[in-house]
Design an enzyme around this catalytic site. Sequence first.
Site, PDB file in Angstrom:
ATOM      1  N   HIS A  90      44.703 -35.265  -0.078  1.00 53.21           N
ATOM      2  CA  HIS A  90      46.261 -35.330   0.021  1.00 53.21           C
ATOM      3  C   HIS A  90      47.033 -34.738  -0.915  1.00 53.21           C
ATOM      4  CE1 HIS A  90      45.093 -38.146  -3.249  1.00 53.21           C
ATOM      5  NE2 HIS A  90      46.465 -38.463  -3.073  1.00 53.21           N
ATOM      6  N   ASP A  91      46.377 -34.236  -1.996  1.00 56.91           N
ATOM      7  CA  ASP A  91      47.157 -33.646  -3.143  1.00 56.91           C
ATOM      8  C   ASP A  91      46.861 -31.757  -3.052  1.00 56.91           C
ATOM      9  OD1 ASP A  91      48.051 -35.749  -4.118  1.00 56.91           O
ATOM     10  OD2 ASP A  91      46.052 -35.796  -5.585  1.00 56.91           O
ATOM     11  N   ASP A 127      41.985 -47.515  -2.678  1.00 57.58           N
ATOM     12  CA  ASP A 127      42.440 -46.604  -3.735  1.00 57.58           C
ATOM     13  C   ASP A 127      43.269 -47.521  -4.723  1.00 57.58           C
ATOM     14  OD1 ASP A 127      43.438 -44.357  -5.156  1.00 57.58           O
ATOM     15  OD2 ASP A 127      43.924 -43.282  -3.235  1.00 57.58           O
ATOM     16  N   GLU A 169      38.365 -40.500  -9.872  1.00 61.89           N
ATOM     17  CA  GLU A 169      38.918 -39.214  -9.887  1.00 61.89           C
ATOM     18  C   GLU A 169      39.179 -38.757 -11.348  1.00 61.89           C
ATOM     19  OE1 GLU A 169      43.320 -37.124  -8.167  1.00 61.89           O
ATOM     20  OE2 GLU A 169      43.520 -38.745  -9.366  1.00 61.89           O
ATOM     21  N   ASP A 205      42.281 -43.795  -9.253  1.00 63.19           N
ATOM     22  CA  ASP A 205      43.193 -42.981  -9.411  1.00 63.19           C
ATOM     23  C   ASP A 205      43.084 -42.491 -10.933  1.00 63.19           C
ATOM     24  OD1 ASP A 205      45.348 -41.300  -8.000  1.00 63.19           O
ATOM     25  OD2 ASP A 205      46.640 -42.410  -9.419  1.00 63.19           O
TER      26      ASP A 205
HETATM   27  O1  TEU Z   1      46.680 -37.395  -8.713  1.00 60.92           O
HETATM   28  C1  TEU Z   1      46.420 -36.985  -9.960  1.00 60.92           C
HETATM   29  C2  TEU Z   1      47.145 -35.867 -10.282  1.00 60.92           C
HETATM   30  O2  TEU Z   1      47.038 -35.693 -11.482  1.00 60.92           O
HETATM   31  C3  TEU Z   1      48.099 -35.203  -9.485  1.00 60.92           C
HETATM   32  O3  TEU Z   1      49.325 -35.426  -9.558  1.00 60.92           O
HETATM   33  C4  TEU Z   1      47.870 -33.798  -9.311  1.00 60.92           C
HETATM   34  O4  TEU Z   1      47.997 -33.453 -10.777  1.00 60.92           O
HETATM   35  C5  TEU Z   1      48.740 -32.999  -8.610  1.00 60.92           C
HETATM   36  O5  TEU Z   1      48.486 -33.835  -7.376  1.00 60.92           O
HETATM   37  C6  TEU Z   1      48.258 -31.632  -8.342  1.00 60.92           C
HETATM   38  O6  TEU Z   1      49.015 -30.938  -7.396  1.00 60.92           O
HETATM   39  C7  TEU Z   1      46.525 -38.924  -8.227  1.00 60.92           C
HETATM   40  C8  TEU Z   1      46.784 -38.925  -6.837  1.00 60.92           C
HETATM   41  O7  TEU Z   1      45.823 -38.443  -6.270  1.00 60.92           O
HETATM   42  C9  TEU Z   1      48.257 -38.240  -6.584  1.00 60.92           C
HETATM   43  O8  TEU Z   1      48.574 -38.537  -5.251  1.00 60.92           O
HETATM   44  C10 TEU Z   1      49.272 -39.033  -7.173  1.00 60.92           C
HETATM   45  O9  TEU Z   1      50.459 -38.494  -7.054  1.00 60.92           O
HETATM   46  C11 TEU Z   1      48.795 -39.082  -8.812  1.00 60.92           C
HETATM   47  O10 TEU Z   1      47.529 -39.426  -8.898  1.00 60.92           O
HETATM   48  C12 TEU Z   1      49.577 -40.357  -9.345  1.00 60.92           C
HETATM   49  O11 TEU Z   1      49.309 -41.472  -9.075  1.00 60.92           O
END
Ligand code: TEU
Length: 541
Positions: free
Chosen positions: A316-317, A99, A242, A200
């Site tokens: 994971h989000d 990642d 992403e 990311d």
């Molecule tokens: O996520 C992208 C992101 O924009 C997220 O913050 C999203 O808006 C949110 O999770 C929705 O609930 C990536 C990663 O996957 C995330 O885990 C990180 O926190 C973020 O980038 C910052 O690096």
Amino acid sequence: MLSEYWWKNIVVYQIYPKSFQDSNGDGIGDLKGIISRLDYLEKLGINAIWLSPVCKSPQEDNGYDISDYEDIDAMFGTLEDMQNLIKEADKHNIKIIMDLVLNHSSDEHIWFKEAKKSINNPYHDYYIWRDGEEGNPPNDMKSIFGGSAWTYVPELRQYYFHQFAEKQPDLNWDNPVVRQEIYNMINRWIDKGVGGFRLDVIDQIAKEPDNFITQNGPMLHTYIRELSKNTFKGNHLITVGEAWGANIERAKLYSNPDGSEFSMVFQFEHIALDQQEGKEKWDLCPLDFIKLKKVLSKWQIELHNVGWNSLFWNNHDLPRIVSRWGNDKEYRVESAKMLATVLYGMEGTPYIFQGEEIGMTNASYFELEDYEDIESINMYKERLKNGYSKEEILKSLHCKSRDNARTPMQWDSSENAGFTTGKPWFKVNKNYKEINVEQAISDENSIFNYYRKLIAFRKENPIITNGDYTLLYPEHKEVFAYKKTYENKILYVICNFYGNIVTIDLPNELENKMPVIANYNNSNSINELKPYEARMYLLDN
Ligand code: TEU
Ligand code: CA
């Protein structure tokens, strides 16, 4: 030798390392723990692991805040453990996808520590700064995790820009020296044998904060092409961008088959259809099912032959899909299988998020003090200030908090679900005695064994990645069904997305045919779908 598009026929498994498997009793998952579970992953049938960040990090955002891109965080292990993981995974025919968090670093990265020493420091221009007086930021842009996107450094009388937390300063991609540093770092990981990269928030790197531009900046694709050309292009790696802000046109660029950008795009249009339009994910509303069918079908049709998409319900989000759009109570097993069936007949590369394959659920009984995630905690504080009630906030967290996905993996019914012999860093979901890997492996009708079937079926049937897609019954309020044709084959996927019995006139050619995969053993009549019933038929044309 890998074929150029080998990643079209595989399934990727995402590991959130902190919560996967602890090996030394400190309560935190680690690389040795992952190595110890490779047999399990091979049994499932996956061929790549997307490893959420394991680099050195103060863990403000669980590793999405990197302080050294070339070292492993001590809590996960060592560089040697990482090399071992790559080597051992390879023996199981599994690639490791790293990642890459390139939009921002941690404020504890040496670059940033130097950058804030003085405006003449050579690293100053690695980040984005604007002159200003305390209390008067350059503009009112907000951070995605709440509060201003600008943080003041009094010694410099300047603000730095951060789209995420204060401890995640944005890197300045307009600086060619920064870009070159990043390419060199990536190339050293390629030399170490990683199989690919997940990038990311890649659609946010080309920002122009003075113009309020964060996503899809004018220089975005120029930078991505330069990145690809200087690193992974031609190396037959799997690369996935992403992009929350991708539309079809952009996705065609990201996943151009000429390899100029990435192998595939990871976009979210289908997964945001249960929030009020124009509002935040916390502002709940029922899923717009007709729209879900439209959106998923649009991506199937429009990228066919010209691009490549990722297929997923979880990461994971995101909250757990079985709790979100399935039924995690009386139909947990049926609905988890149905949701998988909808995706696994589609074109794209499927991603399984750890625990999805055993139907892990949301932690919908958490109290406010149980939450660990910075996004959840900041939202709570902000909304409380803005007059929301605790109950309202808690309801949003139960449905949508990222922490729903981050509870430890449930391996067996022993204490702490077999995740750790110590004290877990994060609460284990209390349903682990019923929902765990040990149970799932021993039960031939488990969700796990159903995923194995789907994965094997995908690999054997090119119609899935090559067929022409047609959505059936687009306006039907409960049924998600589609048909695919390829050479001399026809594939039907017929799913009842809800918990009631549905009667529907299915195509005549299905009469007297047996599904190749189904989540009920027998059907009363072909035209009656039981709660969350899912069937896949493969016919000769
Ligand atoms: O996520 C992208 C992101 O924009 C997220 O913050 C999203 O808006 C949110 O999770 C929705 O609930 C990536 C990663 O996957 C995330 O885990 C990180 O926190 C973020 O980038 C910052 O690096
Ligand atoms: Ca550990």
